[in-house]
Design a protein around this motif. Structure first.
Motif, PDB file in Angstrom:
ATOM      1  N   GLY A  50      -0.372   7.385 -25.026  1.00  0.00           N
ATOM      2  CA  GLY A  50       0.509   6.623 -25.901  1.00  0.00           C
ATOM      3  C   GLY A  50      -0.305   5.970 -26.990  1.00  0.00           C
ATOM      4  O   GLY A  50      -1.449   6.356 -27.261  1.00  0.00           O
ATOM      5  N   ASP A  51       0.255   4.925 -27.610  1.00  0.00           N
ATOM      6  CA  ASP A  51      -0.467   4.239 -28.684  1.00  0.00           C
ATOM      7  C   ASP A  51      -1.754   3.596 -28.170  1.00  0.00           C
ATOM      8  O   ASP A  51      -2.760   3.557 -28.872  1.00  0.00           O
ATOM      9  N   SER A  73       2.076  11.941 -27.289  1.00  0.00           N
ATOM     10  CA  SER A  73       2.744  10.998 -26.408  1.00  0.00           C
ATOM     11  C   SER A  73       3.160  11.670 -25.101  1.00  0.00           C
ATOM     12  O   SER A  73       3.643  12.807 -25.101  1.00  0.00           O
ATOM     13  N   SER A  75       5.103   9.711 -22.988  1.00  0.00           N
ATOM     14  CA  SER A  75       6.260   8.907 -22.588  1.00  0.00           C
ATOM     15  C   SER A  75       7.537   9.560 -23.095  1.00  0.00           C
ATOM     16  O   SER A  75       7.539  10.719 -23.518  1.00  0.00           O
ATOM     17  N   ARG A  77       9.247   9.216 -25.794  1.00  0.00           N
ATOM     18  CA  ARG A  77       9.420   9.509 -27.220  1.00  0.00           C
ATOM     19  C   ARG A  77       8.075   9.438 -27.942  1.00  0.00           C
ATOM     20  O   ARG A  77       7.097   8.920 -27.415  1.00  0.00           O
ATOM     21  N   ARG A  78       8.066   9.974 -29.155  1.00  0.00           N
ATOM     22  CA  ARG A  78       6.890   9.809 -30.009  1.00  0.00           C
ATOM     23  C   ARG A  78       6.773   8.345 -30.408  1.00  0.00           C
ATOM     24  O   ARG A  78       7.771   7.641 -30.505  1.00  0.00           O
ATOM     25  N   SER A  79       5.551   7.903 -30.642  1.00  0.00           N
ATOM     26  CA  SER A  79       5.328   6.486 -30.943  1.00  0.00           C
ATOM     27  C   SER A  79       4.673   6.343 -32.307  1.00  0.00           C
ATOM     28  O   SER A  79       4.556   7.318 -33.063  1.00  0.00           O
ATOM     29  N   LEU A  80       4.233   5.135 -32.627  1.00  0.00           N
ATOM     30  CA  LEU A  80       3.713   4.869 -33.969  1.00  0.00           C
ATOM     31  C   LEU A  80       2.507   5.730 -34.301  1.00  0.00           C
ATOM     32  O   LEU A  80       2.400   6.293 -35.387  1.00  0.00           O
ATOM     33  N   CYS A  82       1.475   8.349 -32.349  1.00  0.00           N
ATOM     34  CA  CYS A  82       1.599   9.681 -31.734  1.00  0.00           C
ATOM     35  C   CYS A  82       2.704  10.475 -32.423  1.00  0.00           C
ATOM     36  O   CYS A  82       3.896  10.222 -32.196  1.00  0.00           O
ATOM     37  N   HIS A  85       4.655  15.202 -29.052  1.00  0.00           N
ATOM     38  CA  HIS A  85       5.068  14.892 -27.678  1.00  0.00           C
ATOM     39  C   HIS A  85       4.577  15.979 -26.744  1.00  0.00           C
ATOM     40  O   HIS A  85       4.525  17.155 -27.109  1.00  0.00           O
ATOM     41  N   LYS A 260       9.338   6.251 -38.278  1.00  0.00           N
ATOM     42  CA  LYS A 260       8.903   5.776 -36.963  1.00  0.00           C
ATOM     43  C   LYS A 260       9.420   4.357 -36.693  1.00  0.00           C
ATOM     44  O   LYS A 260       9.848   4.049 -35.577  1.00  0.00           O
ATOM     45  N   SER A 264      11.904   3.330 -33.675  1.00  0.00           N
ATOM     46  CA  SER A 264      11.453   2.375 -32.653  1.00  0.00           C
ATOM     47  C   SER A 264      12.298   1.119 -32.544  1.00  0.00           C
ATOM     48  O   SER A 264      12.467   0.568 -31.457  1.00  0.00           O
TER      49      SER A 264
END
Length: 266
Positions: A50-51, A73, A75, A77-80, A82, A85, A260, A264
């Motif tokens: 993750g981030d 990522s 988790s 979902r995609r993150s800031l 990342c 996926h 993003k 989020s």
């Protein structure tokens, strides 16, 4: 991407993550990438997690200026940080091989403690009281004494870090195309002796910020660089400024910073 073919994976060592990296490695090798075990031999560094894993990958590999970073990522979902996926790995390889990516450059903050040790931050620098007592600091912008702060501490964030700890204390979300740092207070005390601005403020890349810590028993503050603690005792001064080093990341063309943010928070 033709000249960037050496790929290094940064991740935890648990069995599930090892299996995910094995799948990633097999896919990458089928597309002509070489998997290396030493990050210094890589020109693409991929974090898996993750981030937090991305921040650690950048820090542990020395904020490399001669390579690209990519986040995968694991988790929901995609993150800031990342853009990819774990359940859609083919899109990452396809993007790299068909030149659907863009290179995003994230600004960093340079932190100097007592004019000796120097560090870089991609997300944020935080400084807080190390004991159950308010924290006293004199805040200087360039050579100007700006305020006398008394409270729990401060957060100094980059634009990308503005969506994390900074946002949770009421700071603004800042576009990463701006090279600047944001200063946010943690529970400041305002009275006749101590007076602070009472809100977050943003400093341009030309500015320098200095925190002078009052030595009243709270000279072993809790300091954080991104998601890593910094253990330094008897701290007197902390100097912060924007660094000329950036973190170059792999960005999908349809996944901007504001997309993003919307995904989020909205």
């Amino acid at each position: 991407m033709d000249n960037r073919r050496n790929m290094y994976f940064y991740a935890r060592k648990d069995d599930q993550t090892k299996e995910q990296i094995s799948t990633l490695s097999d896919l990458a090798e089928r597309y002509g990438f070489t998997i290396v075990r030493d990050s210094s031999a890589a020109n693409i560094i991929v974090s898996v997690g993750g981030d937090g894993a991305f921040l650690q990958a950048v820090r542990k590999t020395g904020f490399r200026q001669d390579c690209l970073y990519a986040g995968v990522s694991t988790s929901g979902r995609r993150s800031l940080y990342c853009d990819f996926h774990i359940d859609d790995l083919s899109s990452m390889i396809e993007a790299m091989t068909k030149e659907k990516i863009e290179v995003r450059r994230f600004p960093t903050i340079q932190v100097s403690v007592d004019n000796e040790a120097s560090f870089l931050c991609l997300n944020e620098f935080s400084i807080r009281s190390g004991i159950i007592k308010t924290f006293v600091m004199d805040v200087y912008i360039d050579e100007l004494h700006f305020e006398a702060f008394r409270g729990d501490g401060m957060i100094i964030s980059t634009p990308t870090g503005s969506t994390a700890y900074n946002k949770s204390v009421g700071g603004a979300v800042v576009d990463p195309m701006l090279s600047c740092m944001q200063v946010s207070e943690l529970a400041s005390l305002n009275n006749n002796r101590f007076r602070t601005l009472g809100s977050s403020f943003i400093l341009s890349e030309e500015r320098k910020l200095r925190l002078e810590i009052t030595q009243d028993g709270n000279d072993y503050p809790v300091m954080g660089l991104d998601n890593e603690a910094l253990g330094v005792s008897h701290v007197k001064t902390v100097d912060l400024m924007m660094s000329d080093q950036v973190v170059k990341t792999v960005k999908l063309k349809d996944n901007s910073f504001w997309e993003k943010v919307k995904r989020s928070f909205l």
